[in-house]
Motif scaffolding. Structure first.
Motif, PDB file in Angstrom:
ATOM      1  N   ASP A 298      51.944  11.747  40.224  1.00 39.38           N
ATOM      2  CA  ASP A 298      52.301  12.216  41.566  1.00 39.38           C
ATOM      3  C   ASP A 298      52.525  11.027  42.491  1.00 39.38           C
ATOM      4  O   ASP A 298      53.536  10.924  43.165  1.00 39.38           O
ATOM      5  CB  ASP A 298      51.166  13.075  42.150  1.00 39.38           C
ATOM      6  N   ALA A 299      51.545  10.130  42.478  1.00 38.81           N
ATOM      7  CA  ALA A 299      51.596   8.965  43.379  1.00 38.81           C
ATOM      8  C   ALA A 299      52.812   8.097  43.064  1.00 38.81           C
ATOM      9  O   ALA A 299      53.529   7.666  43.972  1.00 38.81           O
ATOM     10  CB  ALA A 299      50.308   8.160  43.253  1.00 38.81           C
ATOM     11  N   SER A 300      53.057   7.836  41.756  1.00 36.11           N
ATOM     12  CA  SER A 300      54.191   6.953  41.450  1.00 36.11           C
ATOM     13  C   SER A 300      55.527   7.650  41.708  1.00 36.11           C
ATOM     14  O   SER A 300      56.500   6.990  42.044  1.00 36.11           O
ATOM     15  CB  SER A 300      54.132   6.405  40.024  1.00 36.11           C
ATOM     16  N   GLN A 301      55.538   8.977  41.564  1.00 38.04           N
ATOM     17  CA  GLN A 301      56.784   9.679  41.855  1.00 38.04           C
ATOM     18  C   GLN A 301      57.111   9.582  43.344  1.00 38.04           C
ATOM     19  O   GLN A 301      58.259   9.365  43.726  1.00 38.04           O
ATOM     20  CB  GLN A 301      56.685  11.151  41.448  1.00 38.04           C
ATOM     21  N   ARG A 302      56.067   9.728  44.153  1.00 31.99           N
ATOM     22  CA  ARG A 302      56.299   9.669  45.599  1.00 31.99           C
ATOM     23  C   ARG A 302      56.797   8.291  46.019  1.00 31.99           C
ATOM     24  O   ARG A 302      57.576   8.161  46.941  1.00 31.99           O
ATOM     25  CB  ARG A 302      55.023  10.049  46.357  1.00 31.99           C
ATOM     26  N   ARG A 303      56.327   7.247  45.335  1.00 36.12           N
ATOM     27  CA  ARG A 303      56.789   5.900  45.686  1.00 36.12           C
ATOM     28  C   ARG A 303      58.081   5.541  44.952  1.00 36.12           C
ATOM     29  O   ARG A 303      58.537   4.410  45.046  1.00 36.12           O
ATOM     30  CB  ARG A 303      55.717   4.878  45.328  1.00 36.12           C
TER      31      ARG A 303
END
Lengths: 248, 126
Positions: free
Chosen positions: B51-56
């Motif tokens: 989730d976190a890497s997708q958002r970034r």
């Protein structure tokens, strides 16, 4: 011949990839042609795997044959856990949260039911001491909870062996029965898979059973089942033993 | 930055290693020599990490493939696991071991049916 054997043994993991690849190919073909897709290809493949283990006959199934030792690595805890965590990629977070409470509740329910059912069978077969009854009940949870509990309580070697056998029977029964009973018990959604994983708990059984039913359900069942063995090892020598001691 | 499958596999490995360590720690805290929920914790970490890497915008196709591949290897790995089971051991325990193992399974299948259906009815009701 011995040159080929040497190559296969030295490159065990590759030998395993080749063997399992062929098994998958044959299984999916058989599923489509012989059962017209009624029995899922992965279910056929798992049955083939179990059959190979019976024929090999070792403690580690086919992995006890030097040439096939790589199958033990491929199907061992490290790669199994690695692959199962990878299946969580792309699942919806809300599903876990939504069914988290009932999933965890089913975990405790499943542990108590297995302990009591296993203990009752031990009692019916003439065991009267709380240590043996608890250990065999623990084996009915999983084949790891059995020996861990038996070891902690000082059960006899014979009883510990029985508890391991009970856990193995459970794991294999869940592997085989799940794809056949899935429809009947409504095992076709993430919530049901989380309940199922918590109730059954036996890691290998749940993981193979769900894979044979619908691989999409695997991460949900695994999520709850992963807590089962640890909790069983915690409750077995403590709570379950105290209950057994109070009863007998 | 160039995206590579190894980044995905590395993320997956880190999640599992962390999960197994935390699972062992929980076990040690509760006084048992067992892993409690290690794989489940790793799965939560992976979902959060992705989730976190997708958002970034860090989760590109090649990186993803380093995770997806292992997920797709799941069924063959389970077949290998089935082939390395102690099936003879299960058969050698005799009638009592078989009954002890099967009785719980039978009851749990019934309970699974009851609980799974009950929940679904509630969902459609609401």
């Amino acid at each position: 011949m011995s040159i080929l054997e040497g190559v296969l043994i030295k490159n065990g993991l590759l030998t395993a990839f080749a063997l399992i690849g062929v098994t998958m190919l044959v299984s999916y073909w058989a599923s489509e042609k012989l059962t017209r897709g009624r029995l899922h290809g992965s279910a056929v493949a798992i049955l083939f795997g179990l059959l190979m283990a019976v024929l090999a006959g070792g403690k580690n199934g086919v992995a006890d044959i030097p040439m096939l030792s790589g199958v033990g690595l491929m199907g061992g805890a490290m790669l199994r856990d690695f692959a199962i965590v990878a299946t969580a990629f792309g699942v919806r977070r809300e599903e876990f949260v939504k069914s988290g409470v009932i999933g965890m509740a089913s975990l405790f329910l499943g542990l108590f039911v297995s302990f009591f059912a296993g203990g009752a069978v031990a009692f019916a077969f003439g065991y009267r001491d709380p240590v043996s009854i608890t250990t065999i009940g623990a084996g009915a949870a999983t084949y790891i909870v059995g020996p861990v509990t038996g070891g902690a309580l000082g059960a006899s070697g014979e009883v510990i062996a029985l508890s391991i056998a009970a856990g193995l029977v459970k794991a294999i029964a869940v592997m085989i029965a799940t794809p056949f009973l899935a429809k009947l018990i409504g095992l076709n959604n993430p919530r049901a898979a989380m309940i199922f994983g918590g109730l059954m708990g036996t890691n290998s059984g749940v993981m193979a059973g769900l894979a044979a039913t619908d691989p999409k359900l695997v991460p949900y069942g695994a999520m709850t089942a992963t807590f089962y063995t640890g909790l069983g090892c915690l409750l077995g020598p403590s709570v379950m033993f105290m209950i057994a001691r109070a009863l007998f | 930055m160039v995206s590579m499958p190894i980044y995905g596999s590395a993320l997956l490995s880190l999640c599992l290693l962390t999960g197994l360590t935390v699972g062992r720690l929980i076990g040690a805290l509760l006084g048992v020599d067992a892993d409690i929920g290690g794989v489940g914790i790793a799965m939560i970490l992976l979902i959060l990490g992705c989730d976190a890497s997708q958002r970034r915008g860090l989760m590109k196709a090649p990186t993803e493939s380093g995770i997806v591949f292992w997920g797709q290897m799941y069924v063959p790995i389970v077949v290998a696991m089935a082939a390395s089971q102690n099936v003879r051991g299960a058969l050698s325990g005799g009638v009592m071991a078989a009954l002890a193992g099967l009785s719980g399974v039978g009851i749990c299948f019934v309970l699974a049916a009851v609980l799974a259906r009950k929940g679904r009815k509630e969902e459609t009701d609401s």
